[in-house]
Design a protein around this motif. Structure first.
Motif, PDB file in Angstrom:
ATOM      1  N   GLU A  55      -8.209  -0.191   0.800  1.00  0.00           N
ATOM      2  CA  GLU A  55      -8.295   0.056   2.240  1.00  0.00           C
ATOM      3  C   GLU A  55      -8.146  -1.237   3.037  1.00  0.00           C
ATOM      4  N   ALA A  56      -8.639  -2.344   2.473  1.00  0.00           N
ATOM      5  CA  ALA A  56      -8.598  -3.621   3.194  1.00  0.00           C
ATOM      6  C   ALA A  56      -7.174  -4.057   3.520  1.00  0.00           C
ATOM      7  N   PHE A  57      -6.203  -3.595   2.742  1.00  0.00           N
ATOM      8  CA  PHE A  57      -4.815  -4.023   2.943  1.00  0.00           C
ATOM      9  C   PHE A  57      -3.922  -2.891   3.444  1.00  0.00           C
ATOM     10  N   ALA A  58      -4.507  -1.710   3.693  1.00  0.00           N
ATOM     11  CA  ALA A  58      -3.701  -0.536   4.042  1.00  0.00           C
ATOM     12  C   ALA A  58      -2.897  -0.756   5.319  1.00  0.00           C
ATOM     13  N   GLY A  59      -3.548  -1.237   6.375  1.00  0.00           N
ATOM     14  CA  GLY A  59      -2.845  -1.440   7.639  1.00  0.00           C
ATOM     15  C   GLY A  59      -1.761  -2.490   7.532  1.00  0.00           C
ATOM     16  N   ARG A  60      -2.057  -3.563   6.822  1.00  0.00           N
ATOM     17  CA  ARG A  60      -1.087  -4.648   6.641  1.00  0.00           C
ATOM     18  C   ARG A  60       0.123  -4.154   5.860  1.00  0.00           C
ATOM     19  N   ARG A  61      -0.115  -3.339   4.829  1.00  0.00           N
ATOM     20  CA  ARG A  61       0.987  -2.834   4.017  1.00  0.00           C
ATOM     21  C   ARG A  61       1.834  -1.834   4.814  1.00  0.00           C
ATOM     22  N   THR A  62       1.189  -0.994   5.587  1.00  0.00           N
ATOM     23  CA  THR A  62       1.935  -0.035   6.407  1.00  0.00           C
ATOM     24  C   THR A  62       2.823  -0.764   7.407  1.00  0.00           C
ATOM     25  N   GLY A 117       4.472   0.516   0.315  1.00  0.00           N
ATOM     26  CA  GLY A 117       3.720   1.663  -0.161  1.00  0.00           C
ATOM     27  C   GLY A 117       2.244   1.334  -0.263  1.00  0.00           C
ATOM     28  N   PRO A 118       1.419   2.294  -0.707  1.00  0.00           N
ATOM     29  CA  PRO A 118      -0.030   2.089  -0.731  1.00  0.00           C
ATOM     30  C   PRO A 118      -0.495   1.037  -1.732  1.00  0.00           C
ATOM     31  N   ALA A 119       0.305   0.764  -2.752  1.00  0.00           N
ATOM     32  CA  ALA A 119      -0.050  -0.218  -3.774  1.00  0.00           C
ATOM     33  C   ALA A 119       1.226  -0.786  -4.367  1.00  0.00           C
ATOM     34  N   PRO A 120       1.152  -1.978  -4.933  1.00  0.00           N
ATOM     35  CA  PRO A 120       2.354  -2.529  -5.567  1.00  0.00           C
ATOM     36  C   PRO A 120       2.697  -1.778  -6.847  1.00  0.00           C
ATOM     37  N   ALA A 121       3.974  -1.734  -7.159  1.00  0.00           N
ATOM     38  CA  ALA A 121       4.391  -1.238  -8.463  1.00  0.00           C
ATOM     39  C   ALA A 121       4.073  -2.308  -9.503  1.00  0.00           C
ATOM     40  N   VAL A 122       3.917  -1.882 -10.745  1.00  0.00           N
ATOM     41  CA  VAL A 122       3.801  -2.821 -11.863  1.00  0.00           C
ATOM     42  C   VAL A 122       5.114  -2.781 -12.633  1.00  0.00           C
ATOM     43  N   ALA A 123       5.688  -3.952 -12.901  1.00  0.00           N
ATOM     44  CA  ALA A 123       6.920  -4.067 -13.681  1.00  0.00           C
ATOM     45  C   ALA A 123       6.593  -4.751 -14.992  1.00  0.00           C
ATOM     46  N   VAL A 124       6.835  -4.059 -16.095  1.00  0.00           N
ATOM     47  CA  VAL A 124       6.556  -4.593 -17.427  1.00  0.00           C
ATOM     48  C   VAL A 124       7.859  -5.097 -18.036  1.00  0.00           C
ATOM     49  N   VAL A 125       7.896  -6.358 -18.417  1.00  0.00           N
ATOM     50  CA  VAL A 125       9.097  -6.959 -19.010  1.00  0.00           C
ATOM     51  C   VAL A 125       8.992  -6.859 -20.532  1.00  0.00           C
ATOM     52  N   SER A 126       9.944  -6.180 -21.142  1.00  0.00           N
ATOM     53  CA  SER A 126       9.910  -5.994 -22.598  1.00  0.00           C
ATOM     54  C   SER A 126      11.313  -5.774 -23.130  1.00  0.00           C
ATOM     55  N   GLY A 127      11.689  -6.545 -24.135  1.00  0.00           N
ATOM     56  CA  GLY A 127      12.985  -6.340 -24.764  1.00  0.00           C
ATOM     57  C   GLY A 127      12.972  -5.202 -25.760  1.00  0.00           C
ATOM     58  N   SER A 128      11.887  -5.090 -26.536  1.00  0.00           N
ATOM     59  CA  SER A 128      11.801  -4.078 -27.587  1.00  0.00           C
ATOM     60  C   SER A 128      11.281  -2.739 -27.076  1.00  0.00           C
ATOM     61  N   LEU A 129      10.606  -2.747 -25.915  1.00  0.00           N
ATOM     62  CA  LEU A 129       9.938  -1.558 -25.357  1.00  0.00           C
ATOM     63  C   LEU A 129       8.881  -1.018 -26.315  1.00  0.00           C
ATOM     64  N   ASP A 130       8.230  -1.937 -27.019  1.00  0.00           N
ATOM     65  CA  ASP A 130       7.112  -1.566 -27.899  1.00  0.00           C
ATOM     66  C   ASP A 130       5.868  -1.394 -27.033  1.00  0.00           C
TER      67      ASP A 130
END
Length: 266
Positions: free
Chosen positions: A106-113, A118-131
């Motif tokens: 909630e503390a960042f909701a207005g700033r993000r809007t 969006g309401p939260a950042p996406a997470v990006a996972v870096v993986s060559g093998s996709l294990d």
């Protein structure tokens, strides 16, 4: 928390007049921290890293960073996530640190809007093998679909499994290798320009070697661990060390929170 250097003017010392009140020894509000760590107003992608290190250079204790962190470090950690479009992490860090989806705060909701985020950042996972375990909440319960960054030669069955779990697959390299510079561009092309990497050391080392890291937020923990723990960045070294400029420096309870930018950016 107090500022050893004002966050906007490094030519002024802590003894100078401070109409903002930020030089006083008190806990800063999340709004003040968000202003201090705001991303630059540019249309280009901006990759910042957030790492913690002990006095003797250890980035972990017993394989995790939590043991060398503190409450103020976690407030900055949460603030940086609250400002980011995407949090980038290597697969090993995701496994060791038990990554979960980023949550809306909630503390960042207005700033993000206001910033069109969006309401939260996406997470990006870096993986060559996709294990990766695609049954984990990181893939099945995110507010924003998790991104999986891999190479064109990643195993087809693992790519299919990632997509079936609801992840968005981002191809950023040939073979199974992820090209760091291409990863930054591919993510920016998907509208996630404010980029934050939390490591681990091998991934950060790749970003450093590729010359695409714009900013480092480094917590210096007043601890000594000895041992053979990793540094904040690993892998092959660069031919010529790249010098960064100190943008701001905060202190609380002996912990130093530095923010460094590449010298060729404003």
């Amino acid at each position: 928390m107090r500022s050893l250097f004002p966050v906007t003017d490094l030519t002024t010392t802590a003894a100078a007049p401070d109409p903002s009140g930020l030089l006083t020894d008190r806990e800063w509000s999340l709004d003040e921290l968000a202003d201090a760590y705001a991303y630059p107003a540019t249309g280009d992608p901006w990759l910042r890293a957030n790492m913690v290190s002990t006095l003797d250079g250890a980035a972990q204790h017993d394989g995790r960073s939590q043991g060398i962190s503190c409450a103020a470090d976690m407030r900055i950690f949460g603030t940086l996530r609250g400002l980011a479009d995407v949090v980038i992490a290597g697969a090993e860090t995701v496994r060791l640190e038990g990554y979960r989806p980023a949550r809306a705060r909630e503390a960042f909701a207005g700033r993000r809007t206001a910033a069109g985020q969006g309401p939260a950042p996406a997470v990006a996972v870096v993986s060559g093998s996709l294990d990766l375990d695609f049954s984990l909440p990181l893939f099945t319960e995110p507010l924003v679909p998790t991104l999986v960054v891999t190479g064109a030669g990643a195993p087809a069955d693992r790519i299919a499994a990632a997509r079936e779990a609801g992840a968005e697959v981002v191809i950023a390299g040939e073979g199974t290798r992820v090209d760091p510079a291409r990863a930054v561009r591919e993510l920016a092309d998907r509208g996630v320009r404010r980029q934050l990497t939390e490591g681990g050391p091998r991934l950060l080392g790749q970003f450093v070697a590729a010359g695409v890291l714009d900013e480092l937020c480094l917590t210096l923990s007043p601890m000594l661990t000895a041992g053979d723990a990793q540094r904040i960045a690993g892998g092959p070294g660069v031919t010529v060390p790249e010098r960064f400029a100190l943008a701001s420096l905060l202190e609380e309870d002996g912990f130093l929170f530095g923010r460094y930018r590449r010298r060729d950016v404003p």
